[in-house]
Design a protein around this motif. Structure first.
Motif, PDB file in Angstrom:
ATOM      1  N   LEU A   1      -7.870  -2.894  -4.456  1.00 49.74           N
ATOM      2  CA  LEU A   1      -7.064  -3.021  -5.665  1.00 49.74           C
ATOM      3  C   LEU A   1      -7.673  -2.248  -6.830  1.00 49.74           C
ATOM      4  CD1 LEU A   1      -6.136  -6.799  -5.388  1.00 49.74           C
ATOM      5  CD2 LEU A   1      -4.620  -4.840  -5.026  1.00 49.74           C
ATOM      6  N   LYS A   2      -8.998  -2.248  -6.917  1.00 46.93           N
ATOM      7  CA  LYS A   2      -9.658  -1.486  -7.976  1.00 46.93           C
ATOM      8  C   LYS A   2      -9.418   0.007  -7.803  1.00 46.93           C
ATOM      9  CE  LYS A   2     -14.126  -0.727 -10.244  1.00 46.93           C
ATOM     10  NZ  LYS A   2     -15.575  -1.093 -10.251  1.00 46.93           N
ATOM     11  N   THR A   3      -9.533   0.481  -6.566  1.00 46.19           N
ATOM     12  CA  THR A   3      -9.298   1.897  -6.288  1.00 46.19           C
ATOM     13  C   THR A   3      -7.871   2.297  -6.621  1.00 46.19           C
ATOM     14  OG1 THR A   3     -10.949   1.869  -4.519  1.00 46.19           O
ATOM     15  CG2 THR A   3      -9.346   3.667  -4.489  1.00 46.19           C
ATOM     16  N   ALA A   4      -6.919   1.392  -6.337  1.00 42.42           N
ATOM     17  CA  ALA A   4      -5.510   1.677  -6.593  1.00 42.42           C
ATOM     18  C   ALA A   4      -5.116   1.473  -8.050  1.00 42.42           C
ATOM     19  CB  ALA A   4      -4.640   0.804  -5.703  1.00 42.42           C
TER      20      ALA A   4
ATOM     21  N   ALA B   1      -1.554   2.425  -9.275  1.00 39.26           N
ATOM     22  CA  ALA B   1      -1.210   2.930 -10.602  1.00 39.26           C
ATOM     23  C   ALA B   1      -0.481   4.268 -10.536  1.00 39.26           C
ATOM     24  CB  ALA B   1      -2.483   3.070 -11.444  1.00 39.26           C
ATOM     25  N   ASP B   2      -0.669   5.020  -9.449  1.00 41.06           N
ATOM     26  CA  ASP B   2       0.015   6.300  -9.287  1.00 41.06           C
ATOM     27  C   ASP B   2       1.408   6.152  -8.684  1.00 41.06           C
ATOM     28  OD1 ASP B   2      -0.611   5.577  -6.723  1.00 41.06           O
ATOM     29  OD2 ASP B   2      -1.769   7.376  -6.238  1.00 41.06           O
ATOM     30  N   GLY B   3       1.832   4.912  -8.420  1.00 38.93           N
ATOM     31  CA  GLY B   3       3.157   4.676  -7.881  1.00 38.93           C
ATOM     32  C   GLY B   3       3.263   4.769  -6.371  1.00 38.93           C
ATOM     33  N   ARG B   4       2.178   5.078  -5.701  1.00 35.62           N
ATOM     34  CA  ARG B   4       2.220   5.229  -4.243  1.00 35.62           C
ATOM     35  C   ARG B   4       1.930   3.896  -3.551  1.00 35.62           C
ATOM     36  NH1 ARG B   4      -1.427  10.762  -3.713  1.00 35.62           N
ATOM     37  NH2 ARG B   4      -0.013  12.126  -4.905  1.00 35.62           N
ATOM     38  N   PRO B   5       2.600   3.646  -2.416  1.00 39.98           N
ATOM     39  CA  PRO B   5       2.326   2.410  -1.671  1.00 39.98           C
ATOM     40  C   PRO B   5       0.885   2.362  -1.189  1.00 39.98           C
ATOM     41  CG  PRO B   5       4.351   3.461  -0.898  1.00 39.98           C
ATOM     42  CD  PRO B   5       3.669   4.443  -1.803  1.00 39.98           C
TER      43      PRO B   5
END
Length: 373
Positions: free
Chosen positions: A209-212, A149-153
């Motif tokens: 995926l939840k963390t991201a 969600a922050d745009g980082r890979p």
């Protein structure tokens, strides 16, 4: 122009890179450093789009520097320079675009610059493709990359976690038997151990995926797992949606041009060696070809420049597609663009001969003869 920095502790190599970048029309050098710490300190000031980083540097190597720079700007593209090809695998752990073996040549630099440029084009198109205006979190065409969600890979805990996600993306909205998944990912293990690995990998996948902040639904039942993704999650999902549609009007085709442009090029999961994806890659390539033909046909009369760009984009990845090559050459002939026609016809004919020991169709040879007259 693509703004780049170079970090290289050997001055002769730094000077060579500075010279080559200065000569390349796509690149603008905004910083050249022998110290990775200085590059990191001045990163916010230079705001580069891409970086060439030496892998082997004292105190902080290029891979460690890349991780720090990408933590600041997740959109940064990175290429590594190294004297040791063994570093390539580790380099791609931080989503490197490419790596260059020293001494770097103009052709090497041109190859990477082209990849930088294509990646920028794809990202720009992806942003306009998603309903929300944001790029899909997952790119499956031309690469396999997931952004949080922050745009980082994202960095995956294991390769099998990433591969399981790829498989679920490839085959959504269906029940996947747990034994089938276990055998798919660990065919060399006995059933009980493979199933144990599957349970652990599913746990890691959901947690990652939840963390991201990537929204998915992965339901578990007695028979297996069912995967559902939010709308616009991946470019593969968008391709399938567009692949089944026909533009009602030229206006619709014009509006969708940029979105379609980024969907028609790029092999499925390029750079990955998933044995199960070979057949699906052929299917995806067929969808890309069909999408190109449909939209180009709609744009051909009233917006020929858009039709050309679409066909050229597709052929940049699938240069031997006979039908699209014929349609493009016919359009160039209609437009009276004889120089471009002959250049493309010659390249197509030479590639056909070299790779398939064949020649263009009789209709195309006849058209080329007319253009020569």
């Amino acid at each position: 122009m693509i703004r780049v920095i170079v970090v290289e502790d050997e001055k002769p190599t730094l000077e060579l890179m500075t010279l080559l970048i200065g000569r390349h029309p796509m690149l603008e050098l905004v910083g050249a450093y022998t110290s990775p710490f200085e590059a990191l300190e001045r990163f916010a000031e230079t705001r580069p789009d891409a970086a060439f980083l030496d892998v082997e540097m004292p105190k902080m190597g290029g891979i460690a520097l890349a991780e720090k720079l990408k933590a600041i700007d997740g959109e940064l593209q990175v290429a590594f320079t190294t004297a040791y090809p063994a570093y390539a695998v580790e380099a791609f752990r931080v989503s490197a675009v490419d790596y260059l073996l020293k001494p770097v040549t103009p052709d090497d630099l041109a190859r990477v610059a082209l990849r930088f440029g294509r990646s920028q084009e794809i990202r720009s198109a992806l942003k306009s493709a998603a309903p929300s205006g944001k790029a899909p979190a997952v790119r499956c065409l031309g690469t396999f990359e997931t952004r949080g969600a922050d745009g980082r890979p994202m960095s995956w805990p294991t390769r099998k976690t990433e591969e399981l996600f790829a498989y679920l993306l490839a085959y959504p909205d269906r029940l996947h038997g747990k034994w089938q998944l276990a055998d798919l990912l660990w065919p060399e293990l006995d059933e009980e151990r493979a199933l144990h690995n599957l349970h652990n990998t599913v746990y890691r996948l959901k947690k990652s995926l939840k963390t991201a902040g990537v929204g998915i639904e992965l339901a578990h039942g007695n028979q297996g797992y069912r995967f559902r993704a939010q709308a616009g999650l991946s470019d593969l999902q968008l391709l399938r949606e567009y692949g089944g549609s026909e533009p009602d009007t030229v206006a619709v085709a014009r509006e969708a041009h940029e979105r379609v442009l980024m969907l028609v090029k790029g092999e499925l999961f390029a750079g990955k060696d998933y044995a199960w994806s070979a057949g699906l890659a052929v299917e995806v390539a067929s969808q890309q070809a069909a999408l190109t033909r449909r939209f180009a046909a709609k744009l051909r009369k009233s917006a020929p420049s858009l039709a050309k760009s679409l066909m050229f984009a597709y052929l940049s990845e699938s240069p031997l597609d006979e039908e699209v090559n014929e349609e493009l050459l016919e359009l160039l002939a209609e437009l009276g663009e004889s120089a471009l026609f002959h250049r493309h016809y010659t390249q197509y004919a030479e590639r056909l001969g070299a790779e398939l020991d064949a020649e263009p169709s009789a209709a195309l040879r006849k058209l080329a003869a007319r253009m020569n007259g």
